[in-house]
Design an enzyme around this catalytic site. Sequence first.
Site, PDB file in Angstrom:
ATOM      1  N   ASP A 100     -21.482  30.536  22.202  1.00  0.00           N
ATOM      2  CA  ASP A 100     -20.143  30.127  22.638  1.00  0.00           C
ATOM      3  C   ASP A 100     -20.217  28.806  23.399  1.00  0.00           C
ATOM      4  O   ASP A 100     -21.234  28.503  24.029  1.00  0.00           O
ATOM      5  CB  ASP A 100     -19.545  31.224  23.537  1.00  0.00           C
ATOM      6  CG  ASP A 100     -18.032  31.093  23.659  1.00  0.00           C
ATOM      7  OD1 ASP A 100     -17.427  30.287  22.920  1.00  0.00           O
ATOM      8  OD2 ASP A 100     -17.462  31.790  24.517  1.00  0.00           O
ATOM      9  N   TRP A 114     -17.934  22.012  25.090  1.00  0.00           N
ATOM     10  CA  TRP A 114     -18.978  20.976  25.141  1.00  0.00           C
ATOM     11  C   TRP A 114     -18.401  19.658  24.612  1.00  0.00           C
ATOM     12  O   TRP A 114     -18.594  18.599  25.204  1.00  0.00           O
ATOM     13  CB  TRP A 114     -20.165  21.416  24.282  1.00  0.00           C
ATOM     14  CG  TRP A 114     -21.327  20.469  24.252  1.00  0.00           C
ATOM     15  CD1 TRP A 114     -22.408  20.481  25.086  1.00  0.00           C
ATOM     16  CD2 TRP A 114     -21.529  19.373  23.345  1.00  0.00           C
ATOM     17  NE1 TRP A 114     -23.274  19.457  24.747  1.00  0.00           N
ATOM     18  CE2 TRP A 114     -22.755  18.768  23.686  1.00  0.00           C
ATOM     19  CE3 TRP A 114     -20.794  18.856  22.280  1.00  0.00           C
ATOM     20  CZ2 TRP A 114     -23.274  17.670  23.000  1.00  0.00           C
ATOM     21  CZ3 TRP A 114     -21.303  17.753  21.594  1.00  0.00           C
ATOM     22  CH2 TRP A 114     -22.531  17.174  21.962  1.00  0.00           C
ATOM     23  N   HIS A 145     -19.152  21.653  17.121  1.00  0.00           N
ATOM     24  CA  HIS A 145     -19.732  22.574  16.141  1.00  0.00           C
ATOM     25  C   HIS A 145     -20.948  21.950  15.456  1.00  0.00           C
ATOM     26  O   HIS A 145     -21.932  22.635  15.181  1.00  0.00           O
ATOM     27  CB  HIS A 145     -18.676  22.995  15.112  1.00  0.00           C
ATOM     28  CG  HIS A 145     -17.585  23.846  15.707  1.00  0.00           C
ATOM     29  ND1 HIS A 145     -17.845  24.898  16.563  1.00  0.00           N
ATOM     30  CD2 HIS A 145     -16.233  23.788  15.584  1.00  0.00           C
ATOM     31  CE1 HIS A 145     -16.691  25.450  16.936  1.00  0.00           C
ATOM     32  NE2 HIS A 145     -15.705  24.789  16.364  1.00  0.00           N
ATOM     33  N   SER A 166     -16.778  35.198  13.709  1.00  0.00           N
ATOM     34  CA  SER A 166     -16.260  36.563  13.820  1.00  0.00           C
ATOM     35  C   SER A 166     -15.050  36.710  12.916  1.00  0.00           C
ATOM     36  O   SER A 166     -14.387  35.717  12.583  1.00  0.00           O
ATOM     37  CB  SER A 166     -15.878  36.862  15.269  1.00  0.00           C
ATOM     38  OG  SER A 166     -14.569  36.388  15.529  1.00  0.00           O
ATOM     39  N   LEU A 204     -40.360  35.709  11.632  1.00  0.00           N
ATOM     40  CA  LEU A 204     -39.037  35.973  12.203  1.00  0.00           C
ATOM     41  C   LEU A 204     -38.027  36.414  11.139  1.00  0.00           C
ATOM     42  O   LEU A 204     -37.956  35.831  10.064  1.00  0.00           O
ATOM     43  CB  LEU A 204     -38.532  34.679  12.869  1.00  0.00           C
ATOM     44  CG  LEU A 204     -37.108  34.710  13.432  1.00  0.00           C
ATOM     45  CD1 LEU A 204     -37.028  35.589  14.667  1.00  0.00           C
ATOM     46  CD2 LEU A 204     -36.632  33.296  13.771  1.00  0.00           C
ATOM     47  N   SER A 253     -17.004  40.588  22.469  1.00  0.00           N
ATOM     48  CA  SER A 253     -16.250  40.038  21.337  1.00  0.00           C
ATOM     49  C   SER A 253     -16.583  40.691  19.987  1.00  0.00           C
ATOM     50  O   SER A 253     -16.805  39.999  18.989  1.00  0.00           O
ATOM     51  CB  SER A 253     -16.470  38.525  21.250  1.00  0.00           C
ATOM     52  OG  SER A 253     -16.058  37.896  22.438  1.00  0.00           O
TER      53      SER A 253
HETATM   54  C1  FPP Z   1     -18.016  29.322  19.636  1.00  0.00           C
HETATM   55  O1  FPP Z   1     -17.656  28.134  20.292  1.00  0.00           O
HETATM   56  C2  FPP Z   1     -18.703  29.018  18.423  1.00  0.00           C
HETATM   57  C3  FPP Z   1     -18.260  29.349  17.172  1.00  0.00           C
HETATM   58  C4  FPP Z   1     -16.996  30.047  16.930  1.00  0.00           C
HETATM   59  C5  FPP Z   1     -19.018  28.990  15.978  1.00  0.00           C
HETATM   60  C6  FPP Z   1     -20.519  29.027  16.048  1.00  0.00           C
HETATM   61  C7  FPP Z   1     -20.975  28.026  15.095  1.00  0.00           C
HETATM   62  C8  FPP Z   1     -21.994  27.182  15.241  1.00  0.00           C
HETATM   63  C9  FPP Z   1     -22.927  27.245  16.364  1.00  0.00           C
HETATM   64  C10 FPP Z   1     -22.160  26.075  14.265  1.00  0.00           C
HETATM   65  C11 FPP Z   1     -23.140  26.202  13.182  1.00  0.00           C
HETATM   66  C12 FPP Z   1     -23.713  27.541  12.906  1.00  0.00           C
HETATM   67  C13 FPP Z   1     -24.685  27.742  11.975  1.00  0.00           C
HETATM   68  C14 FPP Z   1     -25.193  29.110  11.722  1.00  0.00           C
HETATM   69  C15 FPP Z   1     -25.293  26.640  11.214  1.00  0.00           C
HETATM   70  P1  FPP Z   1     -16.135  27.868  20.549  1.00  0.00           P
HETATM   71  O2  FPP Z   1     -15.632  26.973  19.488  1.00  0.00           O
HETATM   72  O3  FPP Z   1     -15.392  29.147  20.698  1.00  0.00           O
HETATM   73  O4  FPP Z   1     -16.217  27.115  21.914  1.00  0.00           O
HETATM   74  P2  FPP Z   1     -15.148  27.142  23.082  1.00  0.00           P
HETATM   75  O5  FPP Z   1     -15.073  28.557  23.582  1.00  0.00           O
HETATM   76  O6  FPP Z   1     -15.742  26.211  24.076  1.00  0.00           O
HETATM   77  O7  FPP Z   1     -13.864  26.645  22.507  1.00  0.00           O
END
Ligand code: FPP
Length: 225
Positions: free
Chosen positions: A16, A21, A33, A61, A127, A176
């Site tokens: 998260d 960021w 992302h 999710s 892994l 979550s």
């Molecule tokens: C949560 O941050 C993150 C996600 C919903 C997506 C996770 C995806 C990645 C880490 C990118 C690539 C993944 C792979 C497997 C290559 P958020 O957007 O909810 O952040 P915020 O809470 O600060 O808005």
Amino acid sequence: METKIYDKLHVAIIMDGNGRWAEARGLPRSAGHRAGAHSVARVVEASAKQGIAALTLYAFSSDNWQRPATEVSTLFGLFDRYLRTQVKALAGNGIRLSVIGRRDRLATSLLNSITRAERETAGGKGLHLRIAIDYSSRHEMARALQARTARGDMHDPLGTHDVDLLIRTGGEQRLSDFMLWECAYAELLFTPVQWPDFDETALASALRAFSSRQRRFGGLASTAA
Ligand code: FPP
């Protein structure tokens, strides 16, 4: 070389903080992302080096479908790219990749990348990397229960992968809908570090914190496994 003391460990991560960021740097969420995807590659490599047995990453999710279509499409583009560009390196490092979650709502191109990555890394003995896409723990449990009722047997319906350590980055303290069944006895670690900043050092420090926890599994300290 580092001693592999985590060879039975299953670590799960709720990644998260990508959006925050990016916002903190005046960048669009998509940049967060993309930085998050780099972090994934780094943490997978670090986990393999540390000798962790399994790493499950929450990438998307089932509730994330509620996000704007452009953001959803950025995320799916990143998943696809990760699978296509990393498959050789993963296979070369003995990492076995599986994708968990629903597949019936994924684009055919992504499904093809998933199938290929799973096939080409199937022989990995190191892994086990599990990426959760369109994943809902409640949905998984409901589906498993239905399947079990249909078969009428007592076989472990979820093919359980008990989580030892659940890490959530980004400062929030909630699960979550992630691995609710498998986290029955997981140690929980919440860190304010945003996912794009979570690196090898942060992982090592999480593992050290885990090592100092006393796990009792409902028993007494002297009898716990
Ligand atoms: C949560 O941050 C993150 C996600 C919903 C997506 C996770 C995806 C990645 C880490 C990118 C690539 C993944 C792979 C497997 C290559 P958020 O957007 O909810 O952040 P915020 O809470 O600060 O808005």
